[in-house]
Scaffold this motif. Structure first.
Motif, PDB file in Angstrom:
ATOM      1  N   MET A   1       0.787  -1.272  -0.299  1.00 42.74           N
ATOM      2  CA  MET A   1       0.071   0.187  -0.025  1.00 42.74           C
ATOM      3  C   MET A   1       0.129   1.277  -0.025  1.00 42.74           C
ATOM      4  SD  MET A   1      -3.189   1.048   2.585  1.00 42.74           S
ATOM      5  CE  MET A   1      -3.364   3.258   2.860  1.00 42.74           C
ATOM      6  N   HIS A   2       1.093   1.642  -1.010  1.00 43.22           N
ATOM      7  CA  HIS A   2       1.526   3.207  -1.084  1.00 43.22           C
ATOM      8  C   HIS A   2       3.153   2.311  -1.503  1.00 43.22           C
ATOM      9  CE1 HIS A   2      -1.377   4.883   1.200  1.00 43.22           C
ATOM     10  NE2 HIS A   2      -1.556   4.271   0.327  1.00 43.22           N
TER      11      HIS A   2
ATOM     12  N   ASP B   1       5.426   5.176  -1.707  1.00 46.19           N
ATOM     13  CA  ASP B   1       7.312   5.924  -1.348  1.00 46.19           C
ATOM     14  C   ASP B   1       7.225   5.596   0.177  1.00 46.19           C
ATOM     15  OD1 ASP B   1       3.999   6.246   0.373  1.00 46.19           O
ATOM     16  OD2 ASP B   1       3.760   8.462  -0.013  1.00 46.19           O
ATOM     17  N   ALA B   2       7.677   4.112   0.348  1.00 44.42           N
ATOM     18  CA  ALA B   2       8.395   3.754   1.132  1.00 44.42           C
ATOM     19  C   ALA B   2       9.179   2.747   0.618  1.00 44.42           C
ATOM     20  CB  ALA B   2       8.165   3.013   2.471  1.00 44.42           C
TER      21      ALA B   2
ATOM     22  N   ARG C   1      12.697  -4.680  -0.428  1.00 45.83           N
ATOM     23  CA  ARG C   1      10.813  -4.665  -1.720  1.00 45.83           C
ATOM     24  C   ARG C   1      11.306  -5.392  -2.842  1.00 45.83           C
ATOM     25  NH1 ARG C   1       7.618  -0.940   1.844  1.00 45.83           N
ATOM     26  NH2 ARG C   1       7.102  -1.886   3.873  1.00 45.83           N
TER      27      ARG C   1
ATOM     28  N   SER D   1       5.094  -0.028   8.294  1.00 47.07           N
ATOM     29  CA  SER D   1       5.940  -0.864   9.282  1.00 47.07           C
ATOM     30  C   SER D   1       7.195   0.902   9.824  1.00 47.07           C
ATOM     31  CB  SER D   1       7.331  -1.393   7.750  1.00 47.07           C
ATOM     32  OG  SER D   1       7.741  -0.471   6.594  1.00 47.07           O
TER      33      SER D   1
ATOM     34  N   GLY E   1       1.281   6.415  10.625  1.00 45.67           N
ATOM     35  CA  GLY E   1       1.496   5.972   8.657  1.00 45.67           C
ATOM     36  C   GLY E   1       1.531   6.818   7.779  1.00 45.67           C
TER      37      GLY E   1
ATOM     38  N   CYS F   1       4.382  11.746   2.473  1.00 47.96           N
ATOM     39  CA  CYS F   1       2.668  11.445   3.077  1.00 47.96           C
ATOM     40  C   CYS F   1       2.489  12.262   3.419  1.00 47.96           C
ATOM     41  CB  CYS F   1       2.618  10.369   3.964  1.00 47.96           C
ATOM     42  SG  CYS F   1       3.154   8.292   3.684  1.00 47.96           S
TER      43      CYS F   1
HETATM   44  O1  DAV Z   1       6.244   0.114   4.474  1.00 45.80           O
HETATM   45  O2  DAV Z   1       4.931   0.181   5.691  1.00 45.80           O
HETATM   46  C1  DAV Z   1       4.338   2.857   4.032  1.00 45.80           C
HETATM   47  C2  DAV Z   1       3.711   3.785   3.349  1.00 45.80           C
HETATM   48  C3  DAV Z   1       3.445   4.664   3.680  1.00 45.80           C
HETATM   49  N1  DAV Z   1       2.692   5.818   2.748  1.00 45.80           N
HETATM   50  C4  DAV Z   1       5.544   0.832   4.435  1.00 45.80           C
HETATM   51  C5  DAV Z   1       4.267   1.429   3.302  1.00 45.80           C
END
Ligand code: DAV
Length: 366
Positions: free
Chosen positions: A248-249, A251-252, A268, A299, A346, A351
């Motif tokens: 989900m997203h 940007d990490a 990843r 995370s 989050g 973000c």
């Molecule tokens: O690494 O849990 C974080 C992304 C936040 N937009 C992760 C994803």
């Protein structure tokens, strides 16, 4: 009308308060989220595929209630520090309006309460002079963009393009009702179906004409296809897959920092994607957030979720010394800001922001 008058008219038509093509052009105006009224969302089956396992019970029990006030207050103070730093660096900062997130709303099919307006990066996508309200897959985020409506109207009146993805119904058909956790090593299994287009803006990262996307538990192929056709031939969306069982997203995971410079999640992203073969790559150092620190939704790899102010200056979490050092060695100028309490909700600097305007024009970088 003289030629000068005509030029003035043409110039006015060209200027838009919204204009951003990349993650690194010089930042002029940014929206920074707020934590006012942040509330645990109504429980729904779209949550467990992305929430940390140790948070499921808390979210079930606290659904519809506010997040702990002392954490909200600590995050608010960090946001204020972040805003002061941005303004000190010459960036105009705008904020959304508080809306009542714990109020129950309904559609023809379901009811829910909301979440927060802390992460403009998820709800709104800026591509060029257009700002797009995303068709988000979480019922708890159905009305989130209302917090930004005063800004959207203002930007539109001043010359921006304003649009929205088709509002999804988010009926049960939108979700894989048989979803079961594939586990850390299992094949990725996404909870969102192809019933209607859904996407969060944070599943896309912009490099001029090229936009990198991932399918995730909130972004489906239908949503990516809608966006590609909506943006037209000037832009090319590349869908990449990563070694992430709960995406989900983006940007990490994969973070373009500047032309030719890429930050990647070392686990990843097992192999640098072909598109970036000529780029210098920095593998993110391990995050340093202690286990005792609450992270409700993500995370610890939020250490990668940084904000570029231009091709050199970058906002980084103040306590994250390994990342500060790594970015400095990679040729950047880190600007530290406390943000660990905000992280609990989050996200981090990427973000928490939406870069409304960066100086620059449409170019190719790949
Ligand atoms: O690494 O849990 C974080 C992304 C936040 N937009 C992760 C994803």
């Amino acid at each position: 009308m003289t030629l000068n008058d005509l030029n003035r008219v043409i110039q006015a038509e060209r200027t838009s308060p919204v204009s951003s093509y990349t993650e690194w052009d010089p930042l002029e105006e940014v929206i920074v989220g707020i934590v006012d009224g942040a509330s645990f969302p109504t429980w729904h089956m779209s949550l467990p595929p992305v929430l940390p396992l140790n948070q499921h019970e808390t979210f079930r029990q606290q659904a519809g209630r506010p997040f702990p006030p002392h954490l909200v207050e600590a995050a608010r103070m960090e946001l204020d520090e972040f805003v002061r730093i941005l303004e000190g660096e010459g960036v105009t900062v705008r904020r959304p309006e508080p809306i009542p997130h714990n109020q129950t709303y309904s559609t023809l099919n379901w009811t829910s309460t909301g979440l927060y307006a802390a992460m403009p990066r998820d709800a709104l996508l800026v591509v060029g002079n257009e700002i797009i309200e995303c068709p988000m897959a979480w019922r708890s985020r159905y009305y989130e963009s209302l917090a930004y409506r005063p800004l959207l109207k203002e930007y539109f009146r001043a010359g921006a393009r304003w649009s929205a993805g088709p509002k999804p119904e988010l009926t049960d058909q939108q979700f894989d009702l048989d979803w079961a956790d594939p586990g850390e090593d299992g094949p990725t299994r996404l909870v969102v179906t192809e019933f209607e287009p859904t996407f969060d803006a944070a599943d896309f990262t912009r490099l001029g004409r090229d936009i990198i996307a991932q399918r995730s538990n909130v972004t489906n192929d239908f949503g990516i296809e809608w966006l590609q056709r909506h943006l037209g031939d000037q832009f090319n969306i590349h869908v990449l897959e990563f070694n992430d069982p709960h995406p989900m997203h983006i940007d990490a995971t994969l973070v373009p920092l500047a032309p030719g410079k890429l930050l990647i999640h070392p686990e990843r992203v097992t192999e640098v994607p072909e598109l970036f073969k000529r780029w210098d790559v920095l593998r993110a150092p391990a995050p340093v957030i202690p286990d005792s620190h609450p992270l409700y939704m993500t995370s610890k790899w939020l250490n990668m979720n940084i904000l570029m102010l231009d091709e050199e200056r970058v906002i980084v979490e103040r306590q994250d010394e390994p990342m500060i050092k790594a970015l400095r060695n990679f040729g950047f100028t880190p600007i530290p800001c406390n943000f660990r309490h905000f992280n609990s909700f989050g996200g981090s600097f990427h973000c928490a922001t939406l870069d409304v305007r960066r100086r620059g024009s449409l170019q190719s970088y790949l």
